[in-house]
Design a protein around this motif. Sequence first.
Motif, mmCIF file in Angstrom:
data_model
loop_
_atom_site.group_PDB
_atom_site.id
_atom_site.type_symbol
_atom_site.label_atom_id
_atom_site.label_comp_id
_atom_site.label_asym_id
_atom_site.label_seq_id
_atom_site.Cartn_x
_atom_site.Cartn_y
_atom_site.Cartn_z
ATOM 1 N N MET A 276 0.803 -1.207 0.000
ATOM 2 C CA MET A 276 0.000 0.000 0.000
ATOM 3 C C MET A 276 0.846 1.271 0.000
ATOM 4 O O MET A 276 0.317 2.353 0.043
ATOM 5 C CB MET A 276 -0.952 -0.007 1.182
ATOM 6 N N THR A 277 2.166 1.179 -0.074
ATOM 7 C CA THR A 277 3.024 2.347 -0.074
ATOM 8 C C THR A 277 2.899 3.114 -1.382
ATOM 9 O O THR A 277 3.745 3.016 -2.250
ATOM 10 C CB THR A 277 4.490 1.930 0.110
ATOM 11 N N GLY A 278 1.839 3.877 -1.500
ATOM 12 C CA GLY A 278 1.612 4.656 -2.710
ATOM 13 C C GLY A 278 0.868 3.892 -3.795
ATOM 14 O O GLY A 278 0.662 4.421 -4.882
ATOM 15 N N TYR A 279 0.488 2.686 -3.538
ATOM 16 C CA TYR A 279 -0.183 1.851 -4.529
ATOM 17 C C TYR A 279 -1.529 1.344 -4.007
ATOM 18 O O TYR A 279 -1.915 0.205 -4.241
ATOM 19 C CB TYR A 279 0.707 0.665 -4.917
ATOM 20 N N GLN A 280 -2.256 2.223 -3.309
ATOM 21 C CA GLN A 280 -3.520 1.822 -2.717
ATOM 22 C C GLN A 280 -4.535 1.362 -3.758
ATOM 23 O O GLN A 280 -5.248 0.381 -3.551
ATOM 24 C CB GLN A 280 -4.125 2.982 -1.896
ATOM 25 N N ALA A 281 -4.599 2.068 -4.876
ATOM 26 C CA ALA A 281 -5.573 1.704 -5.919
ATOM 27 C C ALA A 281 -5.259 0.324 -6.494
ATOM 28 O O ALA A 281 -6.166 -0.482 -6.737
ATOM 29 C CB ALA A 281 -5.588 2.762 -7.020
ATOM 30 N N LEU A 282 -3.988 0.039 -6.692
ATOM 31 C CA LEU A 282 -3.589 -1.268 -7.217
ATOM 32 C C LEU A 282 -3.877 -2.376 -6.205
ATOM 33 O O LEU A 282 -4.358 -3.452 -6.570
ATOM 34 C CB LEU A 282 -2.105 -1.249 -7.584
ATOM 35 N N THR A 283 -3.612 -2.091 -4.936
ATOM 36 C CA THR A 283 -3.915 -3.063 -3.889
ATOM 37 C C THR A 283 -5.416 -3.314 -3.811
ATOM 38 O O THR A 283 -5.867 -4.455 -3.682
ATOM 39 C CB THR A 283 -3.378 -2.573 -2.527
ATOM 40 N N VAL B 267 -3.923 -17.007 -4.398
ATOM 41 C CA VAL B 267 -3.699 -16.177 -5.588
ATOM 42 C C VAL B 267 -3.449 -14.726 -5.199
ATOM 43 O O VAL B 267 -2.502 -14.096 -5.691
ATOM 44 C CB VAL B 267 -4.886 -16.305 -6.578
ATOM 45 N N VAL B 268 -4.277 -14.166 -4.315
ATOM 46 C CA VAL B 268 -4.074 -12.758 -3.948
ATOM 47 C C VAL B 268 -2.741 -12.569 -3.237
ATOM 48 O O VAL B 268 -2.043 -11.576 -3.479
ATOM 49 C CB VAL B 268 -5.247 -12.191 -3.114
ATOM 50 N N ASN B 269 -2.351 -13.509 -2.394
ATOM 51 C CA ASN B 269 -1.060 -13.383 -1.717
ATOM 52 C C ASN B 269 0.096 -13.472 -2.701
ATOM 53 O O ASN B 269 1.077 -12.737 -2.582
ATOM 54 C CB ASN B 269 -0.920 -14.434 -0.620
ATOM 55 N N LEU B 270 -0.015 -14.352 -3.671
ATOM 56 C CA LEU B 270 1.033 -14.475 -4.689
ATOM 57 C C LEU B 270 1.115 -13.213 -5.549
ATOM 58 O O LEU B 270 2.211 -12.701 -5.822
ATOM 59 C CB LEU B 270 0.775 -15.707 -5.561
ATOM 60 N N VAL B 271 -0.032 -12.683 -5.949
ATOM 61 C CA VAL B 271 -0.052 -11.447 -6.748
ATOM 62 C C VAL B 271 0.561 -10.301 -5.948
ATOM 63 O O VAL B 271 1.381 -9.529 -6.472
ATOM 64 C CB VAL B 271 -1.489 -11.111 -7.207
ATOM 65 N N LEU B 272 0.192 -10.157 -4.679
ATOM 66 C CA LEU B 272 0.754 -9.093 -3.852
ATOM 67 C C LEU B 272 2.256 -9.270 -3.652
ATOM 68 O O LEU B 272 3.007 -8.288 -3.616
ATOM 69 C CB LEU B 272 0.033 -9.021 -2.509
ATOM 70 N N LEU B 273 2.708 -10.504 -3.559
ATOM 71 C CA LEU B 273 4.134 -10.775 -3.428
ATOM 72 C C LEU B 273 4.886 -10.339 -4.685
ATOM 73 O O LEU B 273 5.940 -9.694 -4.606
ATOM 74 C CB LEU B 273 4.356 -12.261 -3.155
ATOM 75 N N VAL B 274 4.330 -10.657 -5.837
ATOM 76 C CA VAL B 274 4.954 -10.252 -7.106
ATOM 77 C C VAL B 274 4.945 -8.730 -7.240
ATOM 78 O O VAL B 274 5.945 -8.118 -7.641
ATOM 79 C CB VAL B 274 4.241 -10.931 -8.304
ATOM 80 N N LEU B 275 3.819 -8.100 -6.913
ATOM 81 C CA LEU B 275 3.742 -6.636 -6.982
ATOM 82 C C LEU B 275 4.753 -5.991 -6.038
ATOM 83 O O LEU B 275 5.398 -4.993 -6.396
ATOM 84 C CB LEU B 275 2.331 -6.162 -6.645
ATOM 85 N N GLN B 276 4.882 -6.529 -4.845
ATOM 86 C CA GLN B 276 5.848 -6.006 -3.888
ATOM 87 C C GLN B 276 7.253 -6.071 -4.463
ATOM 88 O O GLN B 276 8.025 -5.126 -4.345
ATOM 89 C CB GLN B 276 5.765 -6.809 -2.598
ATOM 90 N N HIS B 277 7.570 -7.172 -5.107
ATOM 91 C CA HIS B 277 8.903 -7.339 -5.689
ATOM 92 C C HIS B 277 9.123 -6.379 -6.865
ATOM 93 O O HIS B 277 10.156 -5.723 -6.950
ATOM 94 C CB HIS B 277 9.096 -8.785 -6.137
ATOM 95 N N ARG B 278 8.134 -6.286 -7.744
ATOM 96 C CA ARG B 278 8.305 -5.454 -8.944
ATOM 97 C C ARG B 278 8.232 -3.957 -8.666
ATOM 98 O O ARG B 278 8.971 -3.185 -9.268
ATOM 99 C CB ARG B 278 7.267 -5.832 -9.988
#
Length: 142
Positions: free
Chosen positions: A2-9, A46-57
């Motif tokens: 959520m660090t600046g990516y609230q809409a994406l989260t 799935v949501v945890n995996l997607v959030l993990l990938v987003l966090q990394h990227r």
Amino acid sequence: VMTGYQALTFATNLGSLALLVGLVWWLTPLYGIVGAAVGFSIAISVVNLVLLVLQHRLLHVNSWTVAMLKSLAAGAVSGGAAWGLARLLGLTGEEHLAFLLPVVMGLALVSCAIYLGVVLLLGVEKSDRQAALVLWERVRRK
């Protein structure tokens, strides 16, 4: 994330909700409560995996540590063992609840013991040992 990516989260969580509703709607009539549980598990994974990938990227944070991989390996082994034991016992989920509950509780205990055994076999991280000691001290005081 959520660090600046609230809409994406929010969009990720909304997509997870849609996946959850779809899977539960599809699997529950076919497999009952077990289908609902599987649908829920898939959606959360799935949501945890997607959030993990987003966090990394997006944040360039690598959460894939050796300790995390050990936990995943232990979970896979204990989950597979519990599934195999359930199949070996011939459990289909259609049994009467009075019979099924003690058996499932027994499988859960066996699965936890296997998980702990695999974690100990792979080695416990220093930070995990410290956390366990702090927890043990708090439990002893009460």
